[in-house]
Design a protein around this motif. Sequence first.
Motif, PDB file in Angstrom:
ATOM      1  N   ILE A  65       0.855  -1.182   0.000  1.00 46.26           N
ATOM      2  CA  ILE A  65       0.000   0.000   0.000  1.00 46.26           C
ATOM      3  C   ILE A  65       0.891   1.231   0.000  1.00 46.26           C
ATOM      4  CG2 ILE A  65      -1.702   1.328   1.333  1.00 46.26           C
ATOM      5  CD1 ILE A  65      -2.721  -1.283   2.475  1.00 46.26           C
ATOM      6  N   ALA A  66       0.637   2.161  -0.899  1.00 48.79           N
ATOM      7  CA  ALA A  66       1.407   3.399  -0.921  1.00 48.79           C
ATOM      8  C   ALA A  66       1.212   4.140   0.394  1.00 48.79           C
ATOM      9  CB  ALA A  66       0.970   4.276  -2.091  1.00 48.79           C
ATOM     10  N   HIS A  67       2.277   4.779   0.878  1.00 47.13           N
ATOM     11  CA  HIS A  67       2.242   5.435   2.182  1.00 47.13           C
ATOM     12  C   HIS A  67       1.112   6.449   2.263  1.00 47.13           C
ATOM     13  CE1 HIS A  67       4.269   7.564   5.687  1.00 47.13           C
ATOM     14  NE2 HIS A  67       4.256   6.310   6.048  1.00 47.13           N
ATOM     15  N   ASP A  68       0.853   7.169   1.153  1.00 45.27           N
ATOM     16  CA  ASP A  68      -0.187   8.195   1.186  1.00 45.27           C
ATOM     17  C   ASP A  68      -1.586   7.623   0.999  1.00 45.27           C
ATOM     18  OD1 ASP A  68       0.006   7.502  -1.453  1.00 45.27           O
ATOM     19  OD2 ASP A  68       0.405   9.520  -2.207  1.00 45.27           O
ATOM     20  N   GLU A  69      -1.695   6.299   0.786  1.00 46.50           N
ATOM     21  CA  GLU A  69      -3.006   5.662   0.648  1.00 46.50           C
ATOM     22  C   GLU A  69      -3.531   5.128   1.981  1.00 46.50           C
ATOM     23  OE1 GLU A  69      -2.265   2.656  -2.274  1.00 46.50           O
ATOM     24  OE2 GLU A  69      -3.001   3.902  -3.916  1.00 46.50           O
ATOM     25  N   ARG A  70      -2.747   5.267   3.039  1.00 51.46           N
ATOM     26  CA  ARG A  70      -3.129   4.660   4.313  1.00 51.46           C
ATOM     27  C   ARG A  70      -3.947   5.578   5.198  1.00 51.46           C
ATOM     28  NH1 ARG A  70       1.615   5.587   8.468  1.00 51.46           N
ATOM     29  NH2 ARG A  70       2.159   7.654   7.757  1.00 51.46           N
ATOM     30  N   GLU A  71      -4.053   6.874   4.864  1.00 50.87           N
ATOM     31  CA  GLU A  71      -4.668   7.831   5.790  1.00 50.87           C
ATOM     32  C   GLU A  71      -6.099   7.469   6.193  1.00 50.87           C
ATOM     33  OE1 GLU A  71      -3.065  10.014   7.517  1.00 50.87           O
ATOM     34  OE2 GLU A  71      -1.245   9.399   6.475  1.00 50.87           O
ATOM     35  N   PRO A  72      -6.994   7.123   5.236  1.00 46.14           N
ATOM     36  CA  PRO A  72      -8.354   6.752   5.673  1.00 46.14           C
ATOM     37  C   PRO A  72      -8.361   5.512   6.565  1.00 46.14           C
ATOM     38  CG  PRO A  72      -8.296   7.184   3.309  1.00 46.14           C
ATOM     39  CD  PRO A  72      -6.875   7.098   3.767  1.00 46.14           C
ATOM     40  N   LEU A  73      -7.397   4.608   6.337  1.00 47.95           N
ATOM     41  CA  LEU A  73      -7.319   3.391   7.144  1.00 47.95           C
ATOM     42  C   LEU A  73      -6.795   3.707   8.536  1.00 47.95           C
ATOM     43  CD1 LEU A  73      -5.801   1.028   4.419  1.00 47.95           C
ATOM     44  CD2 LEU A  73      -8.203   1.535   4.876  1.00 47.95           C
ATOM     45  N   LEU A  74      -5.811   4.616   8.610  1.00 51.09           N
ATOM     46  CA  LEU A  74      -5.282   5.007   9.918  1.00 51.09           C
ATOM     47  C   LEU A  74      -6.338   5.698  10.769  1.00 51.09           C
ATOM     48  CD1 LEU A  74      -1.651   6.349   9.334  1.00 51.09           C
ATOM     49  CD2 LEU A  74      -2.352   4.329  10.618  1.00 51.09           C
ATOM     50  N   ALA A  75      -7.177   6.501  10.126  1.00 54.37           N
ATOM     51  CA  ALA A  75      -8.229   7.189  10.888  1.00 54.37           C
ATOM     52  C   ALA A  75      -9.131   6.172  11.584  1.00 54.37           C
ATOM     53  CB  ALA A  75      -9.053   8.080   9.952  1.00 54.37           C
ATOM     54  N   PHE A  76      -9.413   5.068  10.893  1.00 59.01           N
ATOM     55  CA  PHE A  76     -10.278   4.049  11.491  1.00 59.01           C
ATOM     56  C   PHE A  76      -9.528   3.251  12.557  1.00 59.01           C
ATOM     57  CE2 PHE A  76     -12.366  -0.251  11.251  1.00 59.01           C
ATOM     58  CZ  PHE A  76     -13.494   0.120  11.946  1.00 59.01           C
ATOM     59  N   THR A  77      -8.267   2.899  12.298  1.00 59.24           N
ATOM     60  CA  THR A  77      -7.525   2.135  13.304  1.00 59.24           C
ATOM     61  C   THR A  77      -7.318   2.945  14.576  1.00 59.24           C
ATOM     62  OG1 THR A  77      -5.379   2.795  12.368  1.00 59.24           O
ATOM     63  CG2 THR A  77      -6.347   0.739  11.565  1.00 59.24           C
ATOM     64  N   GLU A  78      -7.165   4.265  14.434  1.00 59.40           N
ATOM     65  CA  GLU A  78      -7.064   5.114  15.623  1.00 59.40           C
ATOM     66  C   GLU A  78      -8.386   5.129  16.389  1.00 59.40           C
ATOM     67  OE1 GLU A  78      -5.737   8.853  14.153  1.00 59.40           O
ATOM     68  OE2 GLU A  78      -3.733   8.108  13.644  1.00 59.40           O
ATOM     69  N   ALA A  79      -9.502   5.187  15.652  1.00 57.27           N
ATOM     70  CA  ALA A  79     -10.816   5.167  16.302  1.00 57.27           C
ATOM     71  C   ALA A  79     -11.050   3.842  17.027  1.00 57.27           C
ATOM     72  CB  ALA A  79     -11.916   5.408  15.269  1.00 57.27           C
ATOM     73  N   MET A  80     -10.522   2.748  16.466  1.00 60.38           N
ATOM     74  CA  MET A  80     -10.676   1.431  17.086  1.00 60.38           C
ATOM     75  C   MET A  80      -9.983   1.347  18.433  1.00 60.38           C
ATOM     76  SD  MET A  80      -9.979  -0.933  13.726  1.00 60.38           S
ATOM     77  CE  MET A  80      -9.725  -2.430  14.640  1.00 60.38           C
ATOM     78  N   SER A  81      -8.939   2.146  18.646  1.00 63.40           N
ATOM     79  CA  SER A  81      -8.107   1.993  19.843  1.00 63.40           C
ATOM     80  C   SER A  81      -8.413   3.005  20.937  1.00 63.40           C
ATOM     81  CB  SER A  81      -6.627   2.097  19.458  1.00 63.40           C
ATOM     82  OG  SER A  81      -6.308   3.400  19.011  1.00 63.40           O
ATOM     83  N   ILE A  82      -9.527   3.720  20.803  1.00 61.25           N
ATOM     84  CA  ILE A  82      -9.895   4.703  21.826  1.00 61.25           C
ATOM     85  C   ILE A  82     -10.451   3.994  23.058  1.00 61.25           C
ATOM     86  CG2 ILE A  82     -11.442   6.616  22.373  1.00 61.25           C
ATOM     87  CD1 ILE A  82      -9.153   7.359  20.508  1.00 61.25           C
ATOM     88  N   THR A  83      -9.939   4.353  24.217  1.00 58.76           N
ATOM     89  CA  THR A  83     -10.372   3.698  25.462  1.00 58.76           C
ATOM     90  C   THR A  83     -11.259   4.592  26.324  1.00 58.76           C
ATOM     91  OG1 THR A  83      -8.431   4.469  26.677  1.00 58.76           O
ATOM     92  CG2 THR A  83      -8.241   2.360  25.562  1.00 58.76           C
TER      93      THR A  83
END
Length: 400
Positions: free
Chosen positions: A155-173
């Motif tokens: 995956i191109a580095h600049d293609e990960r942003e929408p995925l990172l936004a979701f993975t960050e939301a998954m890890s909220i405690t």
Amino acid sequence: MTAHGQPPLFPFDAPPSTDPAPEAIRMLRTDPVPLVRLAGGHEVRLVTRYDDVQRAMSDPRMSRAALATPDAPTIVPGLQSPDMMPNMDPPDHTRLRRLVAKAFTIRNVELLRPRVETVATSLMNQMLAAGPPADLVSALAEPLPGIVICELLGIAHDEREPLLAFTEAMSITTTFDQEAFAATGAVAASHLLELIEHKRRHPGDDLLSGLTQVHDEDGDRLSEAELLITVMLLIGAGQETTMAQLAKSVLLLSHHPDQWARLVAAPGLVPNAAEELLRVVALGHAGQPRMTREDVEFSGQTVESGTTVFPVVNAANRDPAVFPDPDRFDVARREAAHHLSFGRGAHFCLGAPLARMELQVALHALVTRMPGLAVAERDDELAWQPESLTRGLRRLLITW
């Protein structure tokens, strides 16, 4: 019990730190299987001693799948999907792990080491050229594992942003907004489906192409939901935990200049130092909870069937029965690699070889190229992420 007769609230109220919560260490010593309550009202058990945490993680009577429901006790609501590999029990877990594990064998990860070293060198060159102070998080701790996991997946580095936004939301405690979480997930899934379709038409020698082909083949296969969530987890875990571990490790080393000096003088100690840092540095509050399928004994106490148990890894890694003088940080500690930070049993962290290697590469680069490294802000000025699963640092300013 608290003064009001209720079990204490978990996670414990402690400021973000490289150390475990003091209450967890107290329980390790005096009350190893305490009853606690979660913010949602559930009462659960903690296990804090090394042998108990090992048992909670590896005993087949302990189920992850039983907690993969929206109303199950949790401190991380975004990680309860039944399609996540960590939330499955055998045989489903075994099937899915087998399909993904090949890329993360020690042998295959070692083949990546030269590329990781090249990326680390480039990032270090940029930091050195810009001059101090530098933010270690944005300059090294975040991009190094991010670049590596994206290259591994194709995956191109600049293609990960929408995925990172979701993975960050998954890890909220802390605060959890179900509507916002669903919206972020929909955007990420749509983006990832486009990437998957591209890999179908133009497969490459990368992990996402391989997982897509597995999904398309007969026999053992990933469902679409499993494929989507597995890739998102690989991106999130492949970056977030290593980023937090590296930044907090450097902070801890700054508190122990004698240990930093030992590494500068003997960089060959770095692999063992990485294990000691994995033992001592506290990430998060607890490991993945399990539910007892039948009565299970911990430290002589019977925990009844149907009880949710949280293994407190940070406490177990300070158990004096396994680690003599456990609060002493020693980069040459002989038993450092016995830590439980990657888990045990069937759910042992799939990415452990990659995380270990990245931490080793980054630490080696820092001690050899920045021997005078120092943190350029006071502890009370540090910018933490207390809402994150890893309780990492947003920023860590360094000089050299």
